[in-house]
Design a protein around this motif. Sequence first.
Motif, mmCIF file in Angstrom:
data_model
loop_
_atom_site.group_PDB
_atom_site.id
_atom_site.type_symbol
_atom_site.label_atom_id
_atom_site.label_comp_id
_atom_site.label_asym_id
_atom_site.label_seq_id
_atom_site.Cartn_x
_atom_site.Cartn_y
_atom_site.Cartn_z
ATOM 1 N N SER A 65 -3.366 -1.988 5.979
ATOM 2 C CA SER A 65 -3.209 -1.031 4.874
ATOM 3 C C SER A 65 -1.741 -0.850 4.506
ATOM 4 O O SER A 65 -1.401 -0.665 3.329
ATOM 5 C CB SER A 65 -3.821 0.323 5.248
ATOM 6 O OG SER A 65 -3.167 0.879 6.375
ATOM 7 N N ILE A 66 -0.852 -0.918 5.499
ATOM 8 C CA ILE A 66 0.582 -0.801 5.226
ATOM 9 C C ILE A 66 1.054 -2.026 4.430
ATOM 10 O O ILE A 66 1.769 -1.913 3.430
ATOM 11 C CB ILE A 66 1.393 -0.704 6.536
ATOM 12 C CG1 ILE A 66 0.931 0.500 7.363
ATOM 13 C CG2 ILE A 66 2.878 -0.602 6.246
ATOM 14 C CD1 ILE A 66 1.552 0.555 8.744
ATOM 15 N N GLU A 68 -0.627 -4.002 2.549
ATOM 16 C CA GLU A 68 -1.245 -4.188 1.236
ATOM 17 C C GLU A 68 -0.769 -3.173 0.198
ATOM 18 O O GLU A 68 -1.193 -3.223 -0.952
ATOM 19 C CB GLU A 68 -2.768 -4.112 1.366
ATOM 20 C CG GLU A 68 -3.361 -5.312 2.113
ATOM 21 C CD GLU A 68 -4.859 -5.209 2.273
ATOM 22 O OE1 GLU A 68 -5.401 -4.097 2.036
ATOM 23 O OE2 GLU A 68 -5.487 -6.218 2.646
ATOM 24 N N GLY A 69 0.103 -2.253 0.591
ATOM 25 C CA GLY A 69 0.611 -1.274 -0.361
ATOM 26 C C GLY A 69 1.435 -1.929 -1.457
ATOM 27 O O GLY A 69 1.988 -3.017 -1.281
ATOM 28 N N ASP A 70 1.513 -1.256 -2.591
ATOM 29 C CA ASP A 70 2.250 -1.822 -3.729
ATOM 30 C C ASP A 70 3.686 -1.294 -3.793
ATOM 31 O O ASP A 70 4.276 -1.205 -4.863
ATOM 32 C CB ASP A 70 1.518 -1.513 -5.041
ATOM 33 C CG ASP A 70 1.320 -0.017 -5.265
ATOM 34 O OD1 ASP A 70 1.718 0.779 -4.381
ATOM 35 O OD2 ASP A 70 0.775 0.351 -6.314
ATOM 36 N N TYR A 71 4.251 -0.949 -2.630
ATOM 37 C CA TYR A 71 5.598 -0.381 -2.593
ATOM 38 C C TYR A 71 6.630 -1.286 -3.253
ATOM 39 O O TYR A 71 7.551 -0.824 -3.923
ATOM 40 C CB TYR A 71 6.047 -0.131 -1.141
ATOM 41 C CG TYR A 71 4.936 0.194 -0.194
ATOM 42 C CD1 TYR A 71 4.263 1.413 -0.287
ATOM 43 C CD2 TYR A 71 4.527 -0.700 0.784
ATOM 44 C CE1 TYR A 71 3.230 1.717 0.578
ATOM 45 C CE2 TYR A 71 3.505 -0.398 1.650
ATOM 46 C CZ TYR A 71 2.852 0.810 1.542
ATOM 47 O OH TYR A 71 1.820 1.104 2.388
ATOM 48 N N TRP A 83 6.989 3.165 1.665
ATOM 49 C CA TRP A 83 6.647 2.349 2.836
ATOM 50 C C TRP A 83 6.829 3.144 4.121
ATOM 51 O O TRP A 83 5.977 3.101 5.014
ATOM 52 C CB TRP A 83 7.527 1.101 2.834
ATOM 53 C CG TRP A 83 7.236 0.113 3.923
ATOM 54 C CD1 TRP A 83 6.053 -0.536 4.148
ATOM 55 C CD2 TRP A 83 8.148 -0.364 4.910
ATOM 56 N NE1 TRP A 83 6.186 -1.397 5.215
ATOM 57 C CE2 TRP A 83 7.452 -1.313 5.698
ATOM 58 C CE3 TRP A 83 9.485 -0.095 5.192
ATOM 59 C CZ2 TRP A 83 8.063 -1.988 6.762
ATOM 60 C CZ3 TRP A 83 10.082 -0.768 6.242
ATOM 61 C CH2 TRP A 83 9.372 -1.698 7.021
ATOM 62 N N SER A 86 3.940 5.632 4.588
ATOM 63 C CA SER A 86 2.707 4.959 4.963
ATOM 64 C C SER A 86 2.762 4.470 6.407
ATOM 65 O O SER A 86 1.799 4.608 7.176
ATOM 66 C CB SER A 86 2.460 3.781 4.012
ATOM 67 O OG SER A 86 1.315 3.058 4.374
#
Length: 203
Positions: A65-66, A68-71, A83, A86
């Motif tokens: 999940s970290i 795949e973030g859109d940061y 980031w 998360s």
Amino acid sequence: MARPRTPLLDRTRIAAAALRLVDDHGTLTIPALAAALGVRPSALYHHVDGRAGIIALLREDLCTSIAEGDYWDQPWEPALTAWAHSYRDAFAAHPGLVSLLATAPLTEPFLHVMYDRAVAVLRDAGFAEKATLSVITALESFVLGSALDLVAPSVMIDLVDQTATPHLAGALAALPSRPARADQAFELGLRAQLAGYRTLLAP
């Protein structure tokens, strides 16, 4: 068809049992995991490559999940801020994994992709290439410590003699209660760290 005498294993079940073991005891061994699953240790090796393979499963469960973030679609400061939040939230839910995962080499391709994007964002912002991984590592070290602070006792400095240490006693009295105490320290530290990173950029 007769039921098998030992429970059927798969990687999902192994990872879930390993996570419970680490959450409950803070350690992970093959014999303990096999006992928790009701199988012989040798049965685990049909599904994972030993302890390293189990750690890789745990990292995949926790860090997907970290990663795949859109940061990294943002400028460097909001990217690192999002980031860090998360990252901290994920590890705070399973603090026993901090020492386990932080000391195991990162061999997973999906994490390599995440770090590649992070390096690119920092480089494009003007950070020297030789500094990009140091920036990321320093932030990760701060985040992991902050994750542990979230699950620490509400009072970490206790039995303070107000007469002998009046300044410390006053500072402790001014702190908010948990979890606001940990949140306050995290936000302050994150702002300070980002401010320090700004000094690495060329004018």
